[in-house]
Design an enzyme around this catalytic site. Structure first.
Site, PDB file in Angstrom:
ATOM      1  N   ARG A  42       0.829  -1.220   0.000  1.00 36.00           N
ATOM      2  CA  ARG A  42       0.000   0.000   0.000  1.00 36.00           C
ATOM      3  C   ARG A  42       0.863   1.271   0.000  1.00 36.00           C
ATOM      4  O   ARG A  42       0.497   2.272  -0.608  1.00 36.00           O
ATOM      5  CB  ARG A  42      -0.933  -0.053   1.232  1.00 36.00           C
ATOM      6  CG  ARG A  42      -1.932   1.111   1.330  1.00 36.00           C
ATOM      7  CD  ARG A  42      -2.904   0.824   2.459  1.00 36.00           C
ATOM      8  NE  ARG A  42      -3.579   2.016   2.957  1.00 36.00           N
ATOM      9  CZ  ARG A  42      -4.795   2.442   2.561  1.00 36.00           C
ATOM     10  NH1 ARG A  42      -5.456   1.765   1.647  1.00 36.00           N
ATOM     11  NH2 ARG A  42      -5.336   3.518   3.085  1.00 36.00           N
ATOM     12  N   ILE A  68      -7.017   7.844  -1.101  1.00 31.21           N
ATOM     13  CA  ILE A  68      -6.935   6.383  -1.130  1.00 31.21           C
ATOM     14  C   ILE A  68      -7.777   5.965   0.076  1.00 31.21           C
ATOM     15  O   ILE A  68      -7.569   6.470   1.183  1.00 31.21           O
ATOM     16  CB  ILE A  68      -5.463   5.901  -1.051  1.00 31.21           C
ATOM     17  CG1 ILE A  68      -5.339   4.378  -0.943  1.00 31.21           C
ATOM     18  CG2 ILE A  68      -4.698   6.536   0.075  1.00 31.21           C
ATOM     19  CD1 ILE A  68      -3.885   3.881  -1.075  1.00 31.21           C
ATOM     20  N   SER A  69      -8.777   5.127  -0.129  1.00 30.79           N
ATOM     21  CA  SER A  69      -9.741   4.818   0.941  1.00 30.79           C
ATOM     22  C   SER A  69      -9.093   4.076   2.109  1.00 30.79           C
ATOM     23  O   SER A  69      -8.061   3.438   1.963  1.00 30.79           O
ATOM     24  CB  SER A  69     -10.883   3.957   0.403  1.00 30.79           C
ATOM     25  OG  SER A  69     -11.631   4.660  -0.542  1.00 30.79           O
ATOM     26  N   GLN A  70      -9.763   4.177   3.247  1.00 29.43           N
ATOM     27  CA  GLN A  70      -9.383   3.427   4.448  1.00 29.43           C
ATOM     28  C   GLN A  70      -9.316   1.929   4.089  1.00 29.43           C
ATOM     29  O   GLN A  70     -10.199   1.414   3.402  1.00 29.43           O
ATOM     30  CB  GLN A  70     -10.477   3.699   5.485  1.00 29.43           C
ATOM     31  CG  GLN A  70     -10.402   2.911   6.761  1.00 29.43           C
ATOM     32  CD  GLN A  70     -11.717   2.983   7.527  1.00 29.43           C
ATOM     33  OE1 GLN A  70     -12.754   3.351   6.967  1.00 29.43           O
ATOM     34  NE2 GLN A  70     -11.686   2.619   8.779  1.00 29.43           N
ATOM     35  N   PRO A  71      -8.296   1.198   4.557  1.00 30.05           N
ATOM     36  CA  PRO A  71      -8.166  -0.222   4.218  1.00 30.05           C
ATOM     37  C   PRO A  71      -9.436  -1.035   4.498  1.00 30.05           C
ATOM     38  O   PRO A  71      -9.837  -1.879   3.688  1.00 30.05           O
ATOM     39  CB  PRO A  71      -7.004  -0.701   5.097  1.00 30.05           C
ATOM     40  CG  PRO A  71      -6.173   0.532   5.318  1.00 30.05           C
ATOM     41  CD  PRO A  71      -7.147   1.673   5.378  1.00 30.05           C
TER      42      PRO A  71
END
Length: 219
Positions: A42, A68-71
């Site tokens: 990531r 970039i979205s939260q995992p």
């Protein structure tokens, strides 16, 4: 051991921690998704100054007012799609390319549309560096989908729409599924849309907050 090796090791520990504490402990149980998130770096997809925060439990700005979205939210979306490795997938909103890389590991082929050429070229660079060759990144209005490559077994939308875009529904295969955040700009619901026997079934998975889907069938 070189400095680079140490850095790679540090990140693999961060990745393991992310998978165990942010994903598995919160109910992500699809081993294919967990393994993909364990294997994709990531930190390669975030701006240099954010690398140390890459595995944190939050979204990260990547430029052009995008994130970039939260995992966890990515894992929820991917788990809902239930990919087995044989699918052709459409991703609307390439962004950093992180979720694109995960899809490349989880599906047979991936088409990803991004409206910002700068983000698209950055994502392509990292995807190529990682040797992921089953992906095509296209610059355009993702709210229309990609008719010439339809039908898709799965569609994942990385930006919030006021409703489910008709074009995307039409481009789903007869047994296709789509994950899309739907709702007003400041708070949405992540919805799983399934097609079966010409019928559409919609299920709410999770509350969420995404950047708006800009386009003819978006905002």
């Amino acid at each position: 051991m070189s400095m680079h090796d140490t850095e790679a090791q540090d990140y693999s520990a961060d990745r393991r921690r992310m998978v165990e504490t942010q994903l598995r402990e919160r109910g992500i149980h699809d081993e294919r998704v967990l393994n993909a998130m364990l294997s994709i770096p990531r930190h390669e997809f975030v701006p240099d100054e954010s690398r140390t925060k890459a595995y944190g439990d939050h979204p990260i700005p990547i430029g052009e007012d995008q994130t970039i979205s939260q995992p966890f939210i990515i894992a929820v979306s991917l788990q809902a799609l239930g990919l087995n490795g044989n699918e052709t997938v459409l991703e609307v909103g390439t962004g950093s390319g992180y979720q694109t890389a995960l899809l490349a590991v989880l599906a047979r082929s991936v088409f990803s549309i991004e409206r910002y050429a700068t983000l698209a070229s950055g994502a392509k660079e990292v995807l190529t560096k990682l040797g992921l060759s089953n992906v095509r990144v296209i610059v355009g209005d993702g709210s229309h989908g990609l008719r010439e490559s339809a039908p898709f077994d799965a569609i994942v939308v990385s930006a919030a729409a006021p409703g489910i875009p008709r074009s995307l529904l039409d481009q789903l295969s007869d047994t296709g599924r789509m994950v899309i955040p739907v709702g007003p700009p400041h708070a949405q619901e992540l919805q799983l849309v399934r097609k079966a026997n010409g019928q559409i079934a919609v299920q709410t998975i999770e509350g969420c907050r995404f950047v708006p889907l800009i386009g003819v069938e978006g905002y």
